[in-house]
Scaffold this active site. Structure first.
Site, PDB file in Angstrom:
ATOM      1  N   PHE A 125      36.118  45.012  -3.064  1.00 34.74           N
ATOM      2  CA  PHE A 125      35.826  45.009  -4.506  1.00 34.74           C
ATOM      3  C   PHE A 125      34.950  43.824  -4.924  1.00 34.74           C
ATOM      4  O   PHE A 125      34.386  43.820  -6.007  1.00 34.74           O
ATOM      5  CB  PHE A 125      37.134  45.026  -5.319  1.00 34.74           C
ATOM      6  CG  PHE A 125      37.761  43.678  -5.507  1.00 34.74           C
ATOM      7  CD1 PHE A 125      38.609  43.144  -4.565  1.00 34.74           C
ATOM      8  CD2 PHE A 125      37.478  42.935  -6.642  1.00 34.74           C
ATOM      9  CE1 PHE A 125      39.167  41.895  -4.734  1.00 34.74           C
ATOM     10  CE2 PHE A 125      38.039  41.681  -6.825  1.00 34.74           C
ATOM     11  CZ  PHE A 125      38.882  41.158  -5.875  1.00 34.74           C
ATOM     12  N   LYS A 126      34.815  42.820  -4.049  1.00 33.13           N
ATOM     13  CA  LYS A 126      33.992  41.667  -4.434  1.00 33.13           C
ATOM     14  C   LYS A 126      32.523  42.050  -4.637  1.00 33.13           C
ATOM     15  O   LYS A 126      31.756  41.307  -5.232  1.00 33.13           O
ATOM     16  CB  LYS A 126      34.144  40.543  -3.420  1.00 33.13           C
ATOM     17  CG  LYS A 126      35.551  39.957  -3.476  1.00 33.13           C
ATOM     18  CD  LYS A 126      35.658  38.573  -2.912  1.00 33.13           C
ATOM     19  CE  LYS A 126      37.025  37.976  -3.189  1.00 33.13           C
ATOM     20  NZ  LYS A 126      38.130  38.742  -2.559  1.00 33.13           N
ATOM     21  N   ASP A 127      32.138  43.237  -4.137  1.00 36.32           N
ATOM     22  CA  ASP A 127      30.781  43.722  -4.374  1.00 36.32           C
ATOM     23  C   ASP A 127      30.477  43.864  -5.867  1.00 36.32           C
ATOM     24  O   ASP A 127      29.353  43.622  -6.295  1.00 36.32           O
ATOM     25  CB  ASP A 127      30.572  45.092  -3.707  1.00 36.32           C
ATOM     26  CG  ASP A 127      30.383  44.975  -2.193  1.00 36.32           C
ATOM     27  OD1 ASP A 127      29.825  43.959  -1.744  1.00 36.32           O
ATOM     28  OD2 ASP A 127      30.793  45.903  -1.477  1.00 36.32           O
ATOM     29  N   ALA A 185      29.811  40.193  -7.183  1.00 37.66           N
ATOM     30  CA  ALA A 185      28.663  39.521  -6.564  1.00 37.66           C
ATOM     31  C   ALA A 185      27.347  40.187  -6.958  1.00 37.66           C
ATOM     32  O   ALA A 185      26.357  39.511  -7.225  1.00 37.66           O
ATOM     33  CB  ALA A 185      28.828  39.516  -5.045  1.00 37.66           C
TER      34      ALA A 185
END
Ligand SMILES: *Cc1c(COP(=O)(O)O)cnc(C)c1O
Length: 432
Positions: free
Chosen positions: A106-108, A111
């Site tokens: 989920f960090k996409d 970022a």
């Protein structure tokens, strides 16, 4: 929208400053002055809006006219160009899959959105922006991919040699163009120290426009609200109490969820699910915070003993009063239990979950077991693709799992990192 600092209410900056600065000067985190309410029809007739229409409406509330509407629409569409489907597994269990982005976690969301907004504000400054990040794994790959090809921005990712997984290293160190992976002969703490030294180095700062891309940037929280709003849309008007379980570490994800609730999405309660790094669970039990030393677990992105976003979360409840318990609860689970959770979901539903998601599943199950017969809609936030934790997951389910094509391709690419010793002088040479 103006932003203040959790450590100084008199600070008031615009979105651009909060984004480019990351952390407030006295060490506080930037918070929106108020949480805007979504227009009523957006919630009552949510099915009429597309995913990216909703994402744009939410982003606009927090960014206002600092980015012209059309440009903001482009940024939303270019950064959130993958779905976040809600998978119905059982009558009361739905899984929100947040791993369909390029690095399978989920960090996409954060970022990519941060990179595109920074690119927008830096354009026309006539000066290249240099981003330094130290990583122990997941953040680095999301940042490297999110900023890949960004105009006028160079990214330097420092990671500890031999101390991140082979897959993580490939995701960080196989890109070219504006991304440089620096393999540091040292630990994660050494990497972080080098970055900190660079930020206070006079010569470097005089010559270079340096900034960070760490997880406390407000621009990461904004797109993390999108998928909560999208999850509500996908529930298709089931009129039950909605319980959301969030596998938690630094608490950014759950904070974004609470933002979405405060914007008007009718979620009943959030569960902050922890592994044995349980300082948040303890905080919720006692309303007193004691940081702990982190210990390594199967769900390693949640191995956080001193979660930085707690400062934001408590800010939403007058510094962490009883009121926080009306919206949030927490429980924690060890690795043995995490494995049992993976096994149970596989056997009951033929669904393969990753270790982080499994912790969330256990917490959701625990919460539901204490409700007296009331049916709810449970939403389990699945934060990473199980293929990122292939060995652990395959060991538990006793079967091979599918590797998504984008990960398989990445594994075949050649590593391109630059080896450096744990010394500022080598880092300085590369930066200049
Ligand atoms: C970062 C991460 C988490 C923890 O999220 P926070 O926002 O730090 O609470 C959970 N799962 C995965 C896979 C992650 O990468």
């Amino acid at each position: 929208m103006k932003y203040y600092s959790t450590r100084n209410k008199n600070i008031s900056v615009d979105f651009k400053t909060a984004l480019m600065q990351g952390l407030s000067k006295e060490g506080g985190l930037f918070m929106p002055e108020s949480i805007p309410a979504l227009p009523k029809p957006v919630i009552s007739e949510i099915e009429k809006y597309s995913y990216n229409e909703l994402n744009y409406i939410a982003a606009k509330e927090f960014i206002g006219n600092e980015i012209p509407s059309e440009k903001l629409q482009d940024i939303v569409e270019a950064s959130i160009n993958f779905p976040a489907p809600l998978i119905e597994l059982g009558d009361e269990l739905n899984i929100l899959e947040l791993f369909h982005g390029p690095t399978l976690a989920f960090k996409d969301f954060g970022a990519r959105f941060m990179s595109k907004t920074m690119e927008y504000f830096n354009a026309g400054s006539g000066k290249a922006l240099n981003i330094l990040v130290a990583t122990s794994g997941d953040t680095g790959s999301a940042v490297a991919n999110g900023f890949y090809g960004a105009e006028g921005i160079n990214v330097f990712i420092l990671y500890p040699s031999g101390k991140i997984s082979a897959i993580q290293e490939k995701q960080i160190a196989t890109l070219d163009k504006n991304i440089t992976a620096l393999e540091v002969d040292g630990t994660f703490d050494d990497c972080q120290n080098l970055v900190k030294q660079a930020f206070v180095h006079k010569e470097l700062n005089a010559k270079l426009n340096l900034t960070s891309a760490n997880s406390i940037n407000i621009a990461r929280l904004i797109p993390q609200m999108f998928y909560y709003i999208g999850a509500y849309k996908q529930l298709k008007g089931k009129k039950r109490k909605i319980v959301v379980s969030v596998p938690s570490g630094n608490l950014g994800n759950i904070t974004a969820g609470i933002f979405s609730k405060k914007m008007g999405i009718p979620f009943s309660i959030f569960i902050g699910a922890s592994n044995v790094n349980d300082s948040f669970t303890e905080f919720m039990n006692t309303l007193r915070f004691k940081p702990k030393k982190s210990v390594q677990t199967l769900s390693n992105a949640m191995d956080v003993g001193n979660p930085s976003n707690l400062e934001r979360l408590t800010e939403l409840y007058s510094g962490g009063t009883e009121k926080i318990r009306e919206d949030i609860t927490s429980s924690s689970y060890n690795d043995e239990m995490t494995k049992l959770g993976i096994k149970e979901l596989y056997e009951k539903f033929n669904y393969v979950i990753d270790p982080h998601g499994s912790v969330g599943y256990l917490a959701l199950k625990n919460y539901m077991s204490r409700l007296s017969g009331e049916k709810v809609s449970g939403i389990l936030i699945e934060t990473a693709h199980p293929a990122k934790f292939k060995d652990a997951v395959e060991g538990v389910i006793g079967n091979k799992i599918d590797i998504p094509a984008r990960l398989a391709e990445c594994i075949l690419k050649e590593k391109k990192s630059v080896k450096i010793s744990n010394s500022l002088s080598e880092l300085k040479e590369i930066l200049l």
